[in-house]
Design an enzyme around this catalytic site. Structure first.
Site, short mmCIF file in Angstrom:
data_model
loop_
_atom_site.label_atom_id
_atom_site.label_comp_id
_atom_site.label_asym_id
_atom_site.label_seq_id
_atom_site.Cartn_x
_atom_site.Cartn_y
_atom_site.Cartn_z
CG PHE A 135 -37.01 -8.21 -0.82
CD1 PHE A 135 -36.19 -8.53 -1.89
CD2 PHE A 135 -38.30 -7.77 -1.08
CE1 PHE A 135 -36.64 -8.41 -3.20
CE2 PHE A 135 -38.77 -7.64 -2.37
CZ PHE A 135 -37.93 -7.96 -3.44
CG HIS A 136 -33.84 -2.33 -1.95
ND1 HIS A 136 -34.45 -2.01 -3.14
CD2 HIS A 136 -33.45 -1.14 -1.42
CE1 HIS A 136 -34.42 -0.70 -3.33
NE2 HIS A 136 -33.81 -0.16 -2.29
CB SER A 137 -38.67 -4.84 -4.62
OG SER A 137 -39.20 -3.53 -4.56
#
Length: 954
Positions: free
Chosen positions: A810-812
């Site tokens: 995941f990359h916010s």
């Protein structure tokens, strides 16, 4: 009784058909004999494969039948050795039957026949057990040579309807069998479908039987031959003690080859084509390198840097609107092309800014040179066609080079010797290619008009070129780009970059042939409609259906190139090529704006509008079609839309470019075969049932000094013994990023399964997953992002030692958009909480430990634990887990590869989670320890930092 001749007694004679019969019978005995023996003696062993055995698999493949087991291997080798004699005789007879004065094709086909015979012996007597590499080399060479042998035999086939009919049937069946063969092999190898290998085996045996059957048709042709053995010295009558037996072969009839391949072969003409195509390859290599060099600067500035202006290097054709400059450029076209080589020499420049300027100058001169070349050749259509063919084939060669080198072009300025660059060789070949290809031109500076009237609008033609160049660059400069557009994760339901990248290259070749031979159809509105439908399907659909749209668009784009470029050459080059490249630049920026909207002025207007970009591209091409359709066709084009070259010399010239195209396509097939993954991957320490997981933000695979960083990344991942790793900022499939895919190289070299993550049409910066464990299922998520950049995530289920484990990558969103990040944390927490299995989160969170959204990611809302709650010095990268025993955690410095460290943790499957108590390394089993290589000063700038050593936990 045998006839007598005055120059010797005929001692033996037989009909030539027995050569064919003996070859056919003995060849079938080799394969079928081995099959009968194998089924009788080792049935269960030869139907067993790496995944399944009897009863799921119940029929053996060719390779398992004729492999290493005795006695079937001996049966096969015995008969295949006997086959070699009739085989050499068959090739010789075919050459004698088809040879003719001033024709090189029969010699070429005979040479291919001898080559196939020798390579057959190679893969027969060197098995994969003896030497896997050489076995594959011989096998690939044999298969690649089958295409020119088959086509050549059909082209040279004598005028016999029956023989030609059977050749077409067997050849069509042979090549038609290849597609389902590959499909079921992928079903077996990738999807591990029970029974798929049995179906694959039937197609494999069909290929063998059809291959032999195709050559068996020579029985019909050779029945007109009488092979005679004479005694010219009277030895058989005791008249002497020395003699020679001669074989006299009589040819019955001949047949002309198709018009394109007729006439004598000229090495000068062939070298002309090769040099022109290589010149086109250099142009596309330099052009495609500009974007990735420009991209380096906004990466480090995190916004507009000013260097983006270099994308305007392509508008140099506007200078050709000035008569004196146009005259000067055309008169000195060789010098202009040589100056464009600054784009290849740029790799010698260490300073990134200066390297960009060198590439920009190369693009400036390349666009100027090619536009002037097209304009200068307009008075002679066949010469103009040759330049357009070279330009288009140069794109295919560039895409093929990237296919062979894991989406990096080996002569790009971001490549050099340490990371696998072939810059010196590329430059060494470019100089003689330019010198040769520019030694003559149709015009010496004078504006010689194109034959016939010139109709249509120059402005609309320029817009058409803009759409054409943008389509060629954004979608076709890498064979995997559109495949990743339709990728949706596991299980695989669509094409793979390997081997299906070769399908894209084959479609490009088909499109170019259509454009050359059927220009009226290529500029028709009906064909434009097919291309538009293909673009719509590609934009809106996934899996195989989306890829079929991609192939339709590929064929249309390449077919439109000869029509649009030749029409543009009739007008002022400043109004067509100058305007074309200017609008192409605007399209390049637009297709970056749709994902970079958070960092550019006016960006929100373009946010996530790939549909707008694709629509604009097709509308621009439509403008060019509208203008070209106003041009009256030549008399030859009115006949069924086909455009034969105007004279024999031009036909021969066209054939050389088709030879080059055929070679490139065969090479693409060979590359696809060589790169096909083995899928027999194992973790680093299976004895401990451990998973070493890592997270790394790779900064689009450009290091601090603007070199491609895949090799350095590979070395660190391998030496850290990582089994599962999440990669962020990994989507490089745009013009500005070079249309690359780092995961291909890493996955193949490290032996890992790969999920590319949300594709380039999903408007993210990318997230990818590499795993030593099979990926059972994966789902791509675009997390809530109402204001800022889109946040991509992968939710994957791995088969780790027989236990299903979920991994989230995941990359916010960025720091400025707090509401986005809050919504994203809640969404992801829900997904992790819902997982009933052990889970690992490999992430980029933009939080401080213990504050704000951290408490959503860690704790009851998510059910996840922090890999080390005491590590307060974090902001971006985090590893969380549940349902696994965490045994170790380390932070490794990045050196100059990227702007972010590598974080790694070790977990053990089927053990309780454990405590946060830190224990000494000597209390940890050796298989659960981190490599000592990175202690202290480490290696190559990589070392354990923050803690100065790994941490281990009870």
């Amino acid at each position: 009784m045998a006839p007598k001749f005055k120059d010797g007694d005929v001692v033996a004679s037989f009909n030539g058909k027995w050569i064919s019969w003996s070859h056919t019978i003995v060849a079938y005995c080799a394969f079928l004999g081995a099959l009968v023996v194998g089924l009788s003696l080792h049935y269960h062993k030869i139907v067993q494969n790496e995944f399944y055995g009897y009863p799921q698999e119940w029929f053996p493949s060719v390779s398992s039948t004729i492999g290493d087991r005795y006695p079937e291997r001996s049966v096969f080798m015995l008969f295949i050795a006997i086959t070699s004699g009739p085989r050499f005789a068959l090739v010789a007879l075919w050459y004698i039957l088809t040879r003719r004065p001033n024709s090189t094709l029969p010699k070429f086909v005979a040479g291919i026949g001898l080559f196939r015979t020798l390579t057959c012996g190679g893969w027969t007597y060197v098995t994969s057990t003896d030497d896997h590499d050489w076995h594959d080399i011989f096998m690939i060479s044999y298969l690649v040579a089958t295409l020119p042998w088959t086509i050549g035999c059909i082209a040279l086939s004598p005028r016999n309807r029956t023989a030609l009919k059977y050749r077409k049937i067997f050849a069509g069946s042979f090549f038609g069998t290849i597609a389902p063969l590959i499909y079921f092999f992928i079903q077996h190898k990738v999807h591990r479908v029970a029974g798929a290998y049995t179906t694959y085996s039937f197609f494999e045996w069909s290929l063998v039987l059809l291959d032999v059957a195709f050559d068996a048709v020579t029985v019909i042709d050779f029945s007109n031959f009488e092979i005679v053995v004479k005694d010219v010295k009277g030895i058989t009558r005791g008249a002497g003690n020395q003699g020679v037996a001669d074989v006299v072969l009589e040819k019955q009839k001949d047949k002309e080859v198709g018009a394109v391949f007729a006439g004598g072969f000229s090495w000068v003409g062939f070298i002309d084509a090769v040099a022109n195509v290589y010149n086109g390859f250099v142009f596309w290599s330099v052009l495609t390198s500009l974007g990735v060099c420009v991209w380096y600067f906004p990466l480090w500035h995190m916004g507009i840097s000013g260097y983006e202006v270099m994308v305007m290097s392509t508008i140099s054709p506007f200078l050709l609107g000035i008569r004196s400059i146009r005259f000067l450029v055309i008169r000195n076209i060789r010098i202009c092309h040589l100056l464009a080589l600054s784009g290849l020499l740029a790799y010698l420049v260490r300073n990134p800014a200066n390297r960009l300027f060198a590439v920009g100058f190369g693009v400036w001169m390349g666009c100027l040179s090619w536009s002037a070349t097209f304009y200068a050749e307009r008075s002679q259509p066949h010469r103009l066609e040759a330049r357009i063919s070279a330009f288009s084939l140069g794109l295919i060669a560039s895409s093929l080079a990237k296919f062979a080198f894991w989406t990096n072009n080996p002569i790009w300025p971001i490549m050099h010797a340490p990371n696998g660059g072939w810059n010196k060789l590329g430059l060494a070949l470019a100089i003689p290619a330019i010198l040769w290809s520019t030694r003559t031109s149709a015009s010496s500076g004078a504006d010689l008009p194109a034959p016939g009237p010139t109709k249509g609008s120059s402005a609309l033609t320029g817009l058409g070129l803009a759409g054409l160049f943008f389509s060629m660059h954004s979608l076709l400069s890498d064979s995997s780009t559109m495949i990743l557009w339709v990728w949706e994760g596991y299980p695989v339901r669509g094409p793979l970059a390997v081997p299906h990248g070769a399908w894209t290259l084959l479609a490009m070749g088909v499109g170019l042939v259509i454009g050359l031979f059927y220009p009226t159809f290529s500029r028709s509105w009906a064909f434009y409609g097919i291309g538009s439908i293909g673009a719509a399907i590609l934009t809106t659909s996934s899996h195989w259906f989306g890829y079929y749209g991609a192939l339709a668009l590929t064929i249309y784009t390449m077919a439109a190139a000869p029509v649009l470029i030749s029409h543009a050459a009739r007008h002022s080059p400043a109004k067509t090529f100058g305007l074309g490249f200017l609008m192409y630049n605007i399209m390049v920026l637009a297709h970056v704006w749709i994902v970079a909207y958070a960092f550019v002025p006016g960006g929100p207007l373009m946010r996530e509008h790939t549909d707008w970009v694709m629509s604009a591209m097709m509308l621009l091409i439509g403008c060019g079609v509208f203008s070209a359709s106003a041009q009256p066709p030549t008399p030859s084009q009115k006949y069924k839309g086909k455009s034969p070259s105007p004279n024999p010399a031009a036909r021969k010239q066209r054939s050389y470019y088709l030879y080059v195209l055929l070679f490139l396509e065969l090479l693409a097939i060979a590359v696809a075969y060589l790169r096909f993954p083995s899928y027999n991957y194992t973790p680093h320490h299976p004895e401990t049932k451990s998973i070493t997981a890592g997270i790394w933000t790779i900064h689009f695979s450009l290091d601090n000094d603007m070199w491609s960083s895949e090799v350095r990344m590979r070395d660190l991942i391998k030496e850290m013994e990582i089994d599962v790793i999440g990669l962020l900022e990994s989507d490089l499939q745009r013009i500005i990023m070079g249309n690359r895919d780092t995961t291909q190289f890493l996955a193949e070299d490290l032996g890992m399964y790969v999920d590319y993550g949300p594709g380039p049409n999903k408007h993210t910066w990318g997230s990818a997953l590499l795993s030593k464990f099979p990926i059972v299922n994966s789902t791509h998520h675009l997390l809530p992002s109402p204001v800022g950049e889109l946040a991509p995530a992968i939710e994957a289920t791995l088969d780790a030692y027989g236990r299903l484990v979920d991994v989230f990558v995941f990359h916010s969103g960025q720091e400025e958009d707090s509401e986005d990040r809050r919504l994203q944390s809640e969404y992801l927490a829900q997904r992790m909480k819902a997982s009933p299995r052990p889970a690992i989160l490999l992430s980029y969170l933009v939080v401080k430990p213990g504050e704000g959204n951290y408490n959503t990611y860690v704790g009851e809302k998510s059910g996840m634990r922090d890999v080390d709650p005491s590590d307060w010095d974090r902001w971006c990268e985090y590893i969380l887990y549940k349902g696994l025993r965490r045994t170790g955690y380390a932070r490794v410095s990045r050196s100059t590869i990227t702007d972010t460290e590598l974080q790694v943790a070790k977990f053990v499957v089927d053990q309780p989670e454990g405590s946060n108590d830190v224990v000494p390394e000597d209390q940890v089993p050796p298989g659960l320890r981190f490599p000592a290589l990175f202690r202290g000063e480490g290696v190559r700038g990589h070392r354990y930092h923050v803690f100065d050593e790994p941490r281990y936990y009870a």
